[in-house]
Design a protein around this motif. Structure first.
Motif, PDB file in Angstrom:
ATOM      1  N   VAL A 109      74.471  30.379   5.216  1.00  9.49           N
ATOM      2  CA  VAL A 109      74.997  29.647   5.392  1.00  9.49           C
ATOM      3  C   VAL A 109      76.443  29.056   4.764  1.00  9.49           C
ATOM      4  O   VAL A 109      76.206  29.937   3.360  1.00  9.49           O
ATOM      5  CB  VAL A 109      74.120  28.040   4.903  1.00  9.49           C
ATOM      6  N   GLU A 115      72.173  23.314   6.950  1.00  4.08           N
ATOM      7  CA  GLU A 115      71.797  24.211   8.112  1.00  4.08           C
ATOM      8  C   GLU A 115      70.406  23.019   7.890  1.00  4.08           C
ATOM      9  O   GLU A 115      69.005  23.620   7.485  1.00  4.08           O
ATOM     10  CB  GLU A 115      72.099  25.467   8.688  1.00  4.08           C
ATOM     11  N   THR A 117      66.657  23.140  10.409  1.00  9.32           N
ATOM     12  CA  THR A 117      65.922  24.305  11.041  1.00  9.32           C
ATOM     13  C   THR A 117      64.368  23.337  11.781  1.00  9.32           C
ATOM     14  O   THR A 117      64.030  23.416  10.222  1.00  9.32           O
ATOM     15  CB  THR A 117      66.077  25.934  11.346  1.00  9.32           C
ATOM     16  N   SER A 126      68.513  24.361   4.547  1.00  9.20           N
ATOM     17  CA  SER A 126      69.382  25.273   3.506  1.00  9.20           C
ATOM     18  C   SER A 126      70.533  24.860   3.252  1.00  9.20           C
ATOM     19  O   SER A 126      71.089  24.188   4.309  1.00  9.20           O
ATOM     20  CB  SER A 126      69.368  26.603   4.879  1.00  9.20           C
TER      21      SER A 126
END
Length: 441
Positions: A109, A115, A117, A126
């Motif tokens: 990242v 990020e 998910t 993240s």
């Protein structure tokens, strides 16, 4: 699918079902996207709270103080909320007490980027960051926050149950309203069907109701057909009546010649036989031509009224026999048949009953399903064996009584024109002959 109402209701139901499913899919998708966005925002807030607890370790690396953690669940094993700090080689440098051993490692990242998910078991967020170590220089870390999605899935199931429940209620309500509107819109068609039924049964002569503009051409066309049929039958009968008079006059003159006493007996017989034959043919063909036959929009005729008129005539014709008539016919009983045809049918059968009986005649009529049952009985000797042969023109059961033997045959032909049946049997009430007529109604 022969019902117009069924077609319209089925089509509207399919459209409504498609609309409900589309709404359900759109609302479900929108709610799930909103819930995921809320979940991401919550994890992002937790990331920022964890960053506020960040502090350097003794060797200058990045660490998190266990005493400044923003959520107590991070200190409880199995709480479902986990956090981890990974270096640039994805090696664990710090983990919460609740961190499990098999947590998924995040991908690379970029610093300052998030990020999110979602997977079938948990949500993970993240965050990439850069840390300046005074000893080793710049270092890159990934802060990973994870939360179990059990509560999220329960929330989605509860929402979907509520959504489908309310949509089902709305669909039933809309279908009820739609059915009511459809029934109201089809009221003119039901009224038209009711009027047509009354016209067929003789309750009225034509379509009299007021209908919407879309049905007016149809009602006008039906009324036009009724008037045209009636006028056509009247014209045919008038024309054939004129023809009958035109033919019978010269035939009567020939018969008068055959009775001239100056003629020899052989010549008189030679003229009389073909004249009688021609009169028979004329009567037969005219009777067939003027028979109206079965018509779906024919008016109904009062049966008892016609029977009483015929009985008065027969009492005058057969004064010496003193005929006695018994009517087993309900008052107001109507027959959907041309009045002229009904007169001829009953006239022939009653005339035979009086002529060949001993004075007692019984007439009964009733409806059975979609058939009219009519019986004419007398107290005479009855029919001979194989009575069906009497339905042939010119065949007579009693040669002692004057007649041409065409009454039963003409009645049989008339009943057949109305798609009915005429049967000859013995009377169970009077012991004589019984003529049973079945006509569709």
């Amino acid at each position: 699918m022969t019902s117009l109402r069924t077609r319209l209701l089925l089509a509207a139901s399919l459209v409504l079902a498609g609309f409900v499913f589309a709404c359900a899919a759109a609302l479900d998708h929108a709610f799930e996207e909103r819930a995921l966005s809320t979940q991401r925002d919550r994890l992002q807030g937790l990331v920022y709270a964890l960053l506020s607890a960040a502090e350097p370790t003794a060797d200058g690396a990045l660490g998190l103080s266990p005493f400044r953690l923003p959520d107590a669940r991070l200190q409880n094993p199995g709480s479902g909320l986990e956090a981890a700090l990974l270096d640039e080689r994805n090696a664990l440098t710090w983990g919460s007490v609740s961190l499990s051993d098999d947590f998924p490692l995040p991908g690379e990242v970029a610093p300052g980027a998030f990020e999110f998910t979602p997977d079938p078991l948990r949500f993970s967020l993240s965050f990439g960051l850069r840390w300046l170590n005074p000893i080793e220089g710049e270092q890159r870390y990934t802060l990973l926050v994870m939360e179990d999605r059990t509560a999220f899935d329960q929330q989605m199931r509860a929402y979907r149950r509520t959504l489908w429940g309310w949509l089902a209620v709305a669909a039933v309500a809309l279908l009820s309203v739609q059915g009511t509107i459809l029934a109201w819109g089809l009221v003119p068609l039901r009224q038209l069907r009711s009027e047509l039924s009354r016209v067929e049964q003789g309750g009225q002569g034509q379509i009299d109701g007021e209908y919407p503009a879309e049905l007016t051409p149809l009602t006008d066309a039906i009324n036009g057909m009724i008037r045209s049929g009636q006028a056509q039958v009247a014209r045919q009968r008038n024309a054939l009546d004129d023809l009958a008079h035109s033919l019978k006059t010269p035939l009567a003159a020939l018969r008068a010649l055959s009775e001239d006493p100056r003629l020899a007996p052989g010549d008189r017989s030679a003229i009389d036989e073909p004249v009688n034959r021609m009169l028979d043919i004329v009567d037969h063909q005219l009777r067939r031509a003027v028979t109206a036959g079965s018509r779906s929009l024919a008016g109904a005729v009062d049966l008892l009224d016609i029977l009483e008129r015929l009985s008065r005539t027969l009492r005058k014709v057969y004064t010496e026999r003193q005929p006695r008539f018994q009517w087993v016919v309900p008052r107001g009983f109507k027959v959907r048949m041309d009045s002229g045809d009904l007169y001829e049918l009953l006239g022939n059968l009653l005339d035979n009953a009086v002529k060949y009986g001993h004075g007692q005649v019984r007439v009964s009529a009733r409806r059975q399903g979609r058939e009219l049952l009519l019986s004419i009985e007398d107290d005479g000797p009855g029919f001979p064996e194989a009575p069906e042969r009497l339905l042939a023109r010119g065949v007579r059961a009693d040669t002692r009584t004057p007649g041409q033997g065409i009454g039963l045959a003409a009645s049989h032909e008339l009943v057949q024109a109305y798609h009915g049946q005429l049967q000859l049997a013995r009377s169970t009430h009077l012991g004589g002959a019984r003529v049973h007529v079945r006509l569709p109604v």
